[in-house]
Scaffold this active site. Structure first.
Site: not given
Ligand SMILES: Cc1cc2nc3c(=O)[nH]c(=O)nc-3n(C[C@H](O)[C@H](O)[C@H](O)COP(=O)(O)OP(=O)(O)OC[C@H]3O[C@@H](n4cnc5c(N)ncnc54)[C@H](O)[C@@H]3O)c2cc1C
Length: 603
Positions: A441
């Protein structure tokens, strides 16, 4: 196995005494339905359901996990039956609109129950967890036909909802999504693409699954301005509105993950699946925000529930476990050693958990009142103010309560010593389960940018002022109350400092936008402690008043005062470090080139 008792006494303190929920409910249209008797009965029955039905499935669900066979996912043993009981008991429809089969009770009541669900079985709670947000998105943005087809089913709980945003190459930056939606002759769309990490994307607990999916139309503008929202059911509803033909969306695999093993986290493949546009073309992100805001508060409540669960079990253990003698001499001389609760450091850990649980509960219930007003308030000005405060507090609820929830569950392991690391006690599961709450989220980093960048600085500090004015009024009213001075004086100082700190960041950001990102997480944590300081000061005032008036339950109020004191003396000073980090600015963060980060690897 860990135990759990819903903290009904503390809930009643916050609801009835601190925030005057009875008067709050009485002012809402239909609020008379939430009479004190009804509220008490719902809380007690919810507490029973959580303890007797969900809790026994928490550890077994963690160990068993989910099973994918031929595209079908089986949830752990007992989950489906528990869900049937949940639906039978009418829990999913509690706060939904009667027009869609709901019971029309205030949303805040469902949030209280949510704490109990999250404390006893977070993985199970994630199955119905997104249905509420999916229903909200359809209620606000769906057509009449979409509402007629999906809402009643989501509200009664026979169908569940998902939120399909994330793709392999993007989670935070949804402007990059590749899932495509191609219009078909019948006014529908063919959805093609891969979504990952989809919570409860596939399971055997409900008759149908309603996916809310972000995708791009063929002529969509680049980036986040070109995203549309679609409803894509697992089974296409037939004429009778019941699950009909299987749609082209299947679970390709399940993720193997650190926690919430009992919840199916799915890779979902959309292969020309039939979908229907929700809201206007290219406005999908705004529609999805309706769902995400509800879900963000929900995740904050997950942090709170896990904190409470860990605290209760750590407390029981600390009263029972005998090790060493108290420094000032034996406290239980008849025993071979004293219980570890005599040791100051163990008390520090327990009180940290207790303060975050009680503080978090106040914050959630305070925010919940704003949700009630935004949803059902009669007065436009009041609704607008509630909306502003809700916008400000949402990232704090989400990120602060999950950050401190992780700390609190970790302390729970520490209280158990080595036994905390051993699976059968269940304390390590709480840490593993808590870890995801800081990520999904929107990560803490993203919530912090939302708070500082969007909510505070973009409004020129106005949204913060709505809140700090309220705190200022409280401090002014209690200025002459010497008994409360230990809380009110530091609160008044902090409240003024919060505004100055914000202005300072705003000024620096005019020259260098990186200053916002550099300050944001420290600013969010500072804001979280400041918000809890306000609520603890109010709780202390309430406890003090009740003690003066006389009560049969003086021990409860004295304990409340002590927790407030502990928070002020031992946790609130963390704002000093956050302030210093904020004021240090972006320089040292931005000085290194990407290559220079790796200097030191090679000789
Ligand atoms: C168990 C689990 C359940 C989930 N359930 C759902 C679901 O139901 N539906 C759904 O759609 N998604 C779901 N997710 C996905 C989840 O919401 C994302 O993993 C999360 O939003 C982060 O995205 P990412 O993993 O692509 O990380 P990235 O976006 O690649 O981010 C990697 C790191 O970079 C940082 N970062 C990125 N951009 C910036 C910025 N502009 N400024 C500062 N820091 C930044 C982030 O904070 C993070 O620390 C789930 C994930 C997990 C692991």
């Amino acid at each position: 196995m860990p135990d759990y008792q819903a903290p009904l006494r503390d809930l009643r303190f916050v609801m009835d005494e601190l925030l005057d929920y009875p008067a709050h409910y009485a002012r809402l249209p239909g609020g008379e339905e939430a009479s004190p008797d009804v509220v008490a009965a719902i809380l007690e029955e919810g507490a029973r359901f959580a303890r007797e039905v969900l809790l026994p499935l928490n550890q077994s669900g963690d160990q068993e996990g989910c099973l994918l066979e031929g595209g079908e996912v089986k949830a752990p043993k007992g989950f489906k039956a528990a869900y049937a009981q949940y639906v039978e008991g009418g829990w999913p429809s509690l706060a939904a609109d009667p027009a869609h089969g709901g019971q029309g009770l205030p949303p805040s009541l469902a949030m209280v129950l949510n704490e109990m669900v999250c404390a006893t079985n977070l993985a199970w709670g994630m199955y119905p967890g997104l249905s509420h947000g999916a229903a909200d998105a359809l209620r606000h943005h769906g057509t009449d036909e979409q509402q007629a087809t999906y809402l009643t089913k989501l509200v009664e709980g026979t169908w569940t909802g998902t939120m399909c945003l994330t793709e392999p190459h993007c989670g935070t930056d949804l402007g990059l999504i590749k899932t495509r939606a191609v219009p078909t002759d019948d006014g529908a769309f063919e959805i093609t693409g891969t979504k990952i990490f989809i919570s409860a994307g596939e399971h055997d607990m409900a008759e149908n699954i309603v996916h809310l999916v972000l995708a791009k139309l063929p002529d969509a503008p680049e980036g986040s301005k070109g995203i549309s929202l679609f409803v894509v059911p697992k089974f296409l509803p037939n004429e009778a509105g019941e699950p009909g033909e299987r749609n082209g969306v299947v679970c390709g695999s399940l993720e193997h993950k650190m926690g919430i093993h009992g919840n199916a986290t799915c890779v979902m493949n959309f292969d020309g699946a039939k979908g229907f546009l929700v809201g206007a073309p290219n406005k999908g992100l705004a529609c999805m925000f309706t769902m995400m805001n509800a879900a963000r508060i929900g995740v904050g409540i997950q942090g709170l529930g896990l904190t409470e669960a860990s605290f209760q079990n750590a407390l029981a253990y600390a009263r029972d476990r005998l090790q060493m003698r108290a420094l000032a001499g034996p406290k239980a001389p008849e025993k071979p050693a004293d219980p570890i609760i005599v040791h100051p450091d163990v008390r520090r850990m327990l009180l940290t958990q207790k303060a975050f649980a009680e503080g978090g509960r106040m914050l959630v219930l305070y925010t919940a009142q704003m949700i009630d007003v935004v949803e059902h308030g009669q007065d436009a000005a009041e609704r607008e103010q509630a909306e502003t405060l809700l916008g400000l507090l949402t990232p704090i609820v989400k990120a602060f309560l999950t950050e401190v929830g992780f700390e609190a569950t970790n302390e729970g392991v520490q209280v158990f010593g080595g036994h905390g690391f051993i699976q059968e006690w269940g304390m390590e599961q709480l840490v593993r389960d808590a870890r995801i709450t800081r990520l999904y989220e929107g990560t803490t980093g993203i919530q912090a940018l939302d708070l500082l960048g969007r909510k505070v600085l973009m409004s020129q500090g106005e949204s913060l002022k709505v809140f700090t004015k309220q705190i200022h009024k409280f401090c002014q009213a209690e200025e002459g109350n010497t008994e409360l001075a230990e809380f009110v004086r530091p609160l008044a100082k902090l409240n003024a400092e919060w505004g100055e700190l914000t202005m300072g960041i705003g000024m620096k950001a005019m020259n260098d936008r990186e200053e916002v990102g550099a300050a944001s997480v420290d600013y969010l944590m500072y804001s979280g402690y400041a918000t809890l300081a306000y609520l603890f000061a109010r709780a202390a005032k309430q406890a003090q008043t009740t003690l003066v008036e006389g009560t049969d339950d003086a021990a409860f109020y004295r304990a409340k005062l002590n927790t407030a004191r502990f928070f002020y003396q031992r946790l609130l000073p963390r704002t000093r470090a956050h302030k210093q980090a904020i004021e240090a600015g972006a320089e040292s963060l931005m000085a290194l080139s990407s290559e220079d980060f790796g200097r030191g690897f090679e000789l």
